[in-house]
Design an enzyme around this catalytic site. Structure first.
Site, PDB file in Angstrom:
ATOM      1  NE  ARG A 324      -4.148   0.048   1.831  1.00  0.00           N
ATOM      2  CZ  ARG A 324      -5.338   0.405   1.334  1.00  0.00           C
ATOM      3  NH1 ARG A 324      -5.600   1.676   1.088  1.00  0.00           N
ATOM      4  NH2 ARG A 324      -6.261  -0.507   1.089  1.00  0.00           N
ATOM      5  CD  GLU A 732      -6.966   3.071   6.650  1.00  0.00           C
ATOM      6  OE1 GLU A 732      -5.955   2.442   6.996  1.00  0.00           O
ATOM      7  OE2 GLU A 732      -7.679   2.735   5.680  1.00  0.00           O
TER       8      GLU A 732
END
Length: 779
Positions: A324, A732
């Site tokens: 990621r 997030e």
């Protein structure tokens, strides 16, 4: 579509309803694991940990612990009936490292054995009496150590697109550099905790503070050597998680369950703060090298990034986290020719783990540093360089500037619209001019300002994890019972899903009973992570509601003799032809008519796929966007600084709950700013963590909040994908808005240095690091 009369029903979708546990949180009435009432027979378990980074352990005599006052059990690797493993993905993390014959430890804080006693102090005292004979082995502690030794969890992984070498050669301007990005302690208010209650036969029930009840179920079952159906895991709430309770909870839960089944008594594990910080993984520390070619406008033509992450001694979730970081190495910027190399460094330190953003923030910090440095070299406003590099807007899908380094087409880019509005609402251009004038007149203090964007991909990159289940009951009095696989850690997931159910039935939210997440009700759940909790569980709950609604519509249509499309759920009632009947009354009639008022729901995210072998695919369903302006002032004589002003504009699509979303945006920004400024993790040369308490590890406090802080949800937001009521994830993405603080500090440092050379500021930008940069001591 929302109900026509939704404004008359309290708490449906888009209402700014308070968190369902707000009063309990504020008054201390919220029940956490350690608050659950137990009998006096409940055992307290202390887990002994390694004090060495890497060593062989000689034979261990546990007899002295058994003889200690209050001790009921001493459990080591020898006493595990199933698998001595709690690794979440790869089986490389034993529950306990030693047995009577000894063993091997690979980091400070690794679990050695456990002692169960009538109280916690008795257990800890007994554990301290056991002598551990360490024979030290060479330890790799840093990224530099691991890179030199080629100590990696897997071979280096690469993403690439375009002709990097040719484009680099053709670029008129080039820079090379490195940024070091520190890790971060989760510092959840409630520590790791688990309570296990033994049941009949092989059964055990575990109450725990975990983002991933199903993983707890699987790991406990594996340790006990039983089937998954023998283990029930329940989570009502966590006192914070931030990713730190996705895998770190496996150890306390498995230890408590093992003690409970071995002794036949309830057993509880609750870490104290120091042990918690020493034993649990952090946000990954990164070292990122870059080589960039660009034109005179600052447009990036070619870029190479080498990302090296300190992963720790076991895999945990590091491979996905490092992936990621690569996915977000572009942030909002189109990179035509790009090569990203990732090194997942195996070190003799605690295994780092998930943390809000899951690697994405580290990737973003590096590209924002690169854009900032390009602007400095060209003498431009960094915002100008940022905007020239943005992905093509969503309206311009014929553009070739909308493909990511992993070959996914960006179809929803709205970042230039958001930035354009924020430039105006924050008065950015005027303030930047005023700061330049102020700095010229001010002999000592210097100010800086930065506007940075965020583009964050939403979905688990492991495709199969993008699924959720829910269970909805309507009782015969019209009250509703709601259960789903998501977990509540303070982020407001439970209240949002309850609003979705209230919206579906057009009833007041007080009629919806929120219940604990339980593996016996919602099986095979994914972690509440990847910002997908509401996307997944909200859709699953809606699916369950729609099944019940269809049955009710069929019943009403038949009972009243009207067409099905002439039955409509309205505010607190159902319109059936020309009649209206209260919701409770219809439910009572349906019950008497033997209509099923219970349903399960399921949802699987569409469109996503990812081929890791080729580095291509669509790992994300959509992107969330946002932007922040931060203004700081620094004292060049001490390196001290203050955050003066913050302006945030963030995209949440169509907000399910503006009050919850605004709280998530502000909290995320504060946590991101803390990571990049004050939160410094320090290990000594023996691999021991020295910052393991609030006295040595500084998280942001209320006094660190900017006195002038404006936060707004972008009014133009709408999810172009079919998410729950067209909302977007908000857990997030806001954390990365805090990058604007680091870039503002960089701007202020450059101003303090007379803009003589670029201040290569690492993170966290502590006052000491600021002073060293300004005076030339580092960088």
């Amino acid at each position: 579509m929302l109900g026509e009369d939704a404004s008359r029903v309290r708490g449906v979708v888009s209402s700014p309803v308070m968190h369902d546990s707000a009063f309990k949180h504020a008054s201390g009435q919220a029940v956490y694991v350690d608050d659950i009432s137990t009998s006096e027979a409940c055992l307290h378990v202390y887990i002994a940990i390694s004090t060495h980074a890497h060593a062989n352990v000689g034979a261990v005599d546990f007899g002295v612990a058994w003889k200690s006052e209050g001790v009921v059990a001493v459990i080591s690797a020898d006493d595990i009936p199933g698998a001595n493993d709690i690794g979440p993905v790869v089986s490389d993390e034993p529950l306990f490292a030693v047995g009577a014959a000894g063993g091997v430890v690979e980091c400070e804080g690794q679990a050695l054995f456990a002692v169960a006693a009538t109280n916690f102090e008795a257990a800890r005292t007994a554990a301290a009496k056991v002598v551990i004979d360490y024979d030290d082995l060479p330890a790799l502690l840093t990224i530099e150590d691991a890179m030199a030794a080629q100590s990696w969890l897997e071979p280096p992984y690469k993403m690439t697109r375009g002709d990097v070498s040719a484009a680099m050669e053709a670029s008129p301007n080039k820079i090379k550099g490195r940024i070091n990005i520190g890790g971060q302690e989760h510092f959840y208010l409630e520590g790791q905790a688990a309570l296990a209650i033994p049941g009949e036969d092989a059964d055990v029930t575990v109450y725990c503070s975990s983002q991933h009840p199903t993983e707890i179920q699987h790991k406990v079952a594996g340790v006990l050597g039983v089937s998954f159906n023998a283990v029930t895991v329940e989570v009502r709430r966590m006192g914070g998680g931030f990713g730190g309770k996705e895998t770190n909870g496996n150890l306390p839960a498995a230890a408590a369950a093992l003690v409970a089944k071995r002794t036949g008594q309830a057993a509880k594990v609750c870490y104290d703060r120091d042990d918690d910080m020493i034993m649990t993984g952090k946000r990954h520390e990164f070292r990122i090298d870059y080589h960039v070619g660009f034109d005179d406008d600052g447009r990036v033509g070619s870029i190479i990034m080498d990302q090296a992450a300190r992963c720790g001694w076991s895999h945990d979730l590091s491979l996905a986290i490092c992936d990621r970081a690569m996915f977000h190495a572009d942030n909002c910027y189109y990179l035509a020719n790009v090569e990203i190399n990732s090194y997942r460094c195996k070190t003799n330190t605690v295994s780092n783990t998930a943390f809000r953003g899951f690697g994405g923030p580290q990737g973003m910090v590096a590209i924002e540093r690169i854009i900032d440095e390009i602007a400095f070299k060209l003498g431009k406003d960094p915002l100008e360089v940022r905007r020239v590099n943005f992905y093509a807007p969503h309206e311009n899908m014929v553009s070739d500037r909308n493909v990511t380094p992993y070959h996914m087409k960006v179809e929803d880019c709205v970042i230039d619209e958001i930035v354009g509005e924020l430039v105006v609402s924050s008065d950015y251009e005027t303030r930047r001019t005023e700061i330049t004038d102020w700095n010229a007149k001010q002999p000592l203090l210097k100010r800086g300002i930065a506007l940075t964007p965020v583009k964050f991909g939403i979905s688990f990159t492991k495709t199969h994890l993008n699924q959720a289940a829910a269970l909805v009951h309507i009782y015969s009095d019209g009250s509703v019972h709601l259960n789903h696989g998501g977990t509540e850690m303070g982020q407001g997931l439970f209240i949002k899903v309850a609003q979705i159910v209230a919206e579906a039935f057009q009833i007041d939210i007080d009629r919806v009973k929120i219940t604990p997440t339980n593996t016996g009700k919602a099986p095979n759940t994914s972690a509440t992570a990847a910002s997908s909790g509401t996307d997944l569980n909200g859709m699953a709950a809606l699916d369950a509601c729609q099944k019940i609604k269809k049955r009710l519509i069929d019943f009403a249509s038949s009972e009243w003799g009207v067409a099905q499309d002439n039955v409509e759920f309205q505010s607190g009632c159902i319109r059936i032809g020309e009649d209206k009947i209260a919701f409770d009354a219809l439910i009572a009639k349906a019950y008497l008519a033997r209509v099923s008022l219970s349903a399960t729901g399921f949802y699987a995210t569409p469109k996503i796929e990812w081929d890791r072998a080729t580095g291509t695919g669509r790992p994300f369903f959509y992107f969330a966007y946002g932007a922040a302006v931060s203004e700081v002032v620094i004292d060049p004589l001490t390196g001290e600084y203050r955050l003066l002003c913050v302006d945030i504009l963030h995209d949440v699509g169509k907000s399910l709950n503006p009050a919850i979303d605004l709280g998530q945006i502000e909290g995320g920004f504060a946590q991101g700013a803390g990571w990049l400024t004050s939160e410094e993790l320090v290990w000594d040369q023996a691999g021991r963590l020295k910052t393991h308490a609030p006295s040595t590890y500084k998280i942001p406090t209320a006094s660190d909040r900017a006195p002038d802080m404006k936060i707004a949800i972008w009014k133009g937001g709408i999810n172009r994908e079919e998410t729950i009521y067209r909302s977007k994830a908000v857990g997030e993405p806001p954390l990365m808005l805090g990058i604007s603080v680091l870039m503002a500090l960089s701007d202020a440092a450059a101003n303090a240095m007379g803009r003589a050379h670029y201040p290569a500021l690492d993170a966290p930008a502590t006052p000491e690091r600021m002073l060293q940069i300004i005076t030339g001591g580092w960088g």
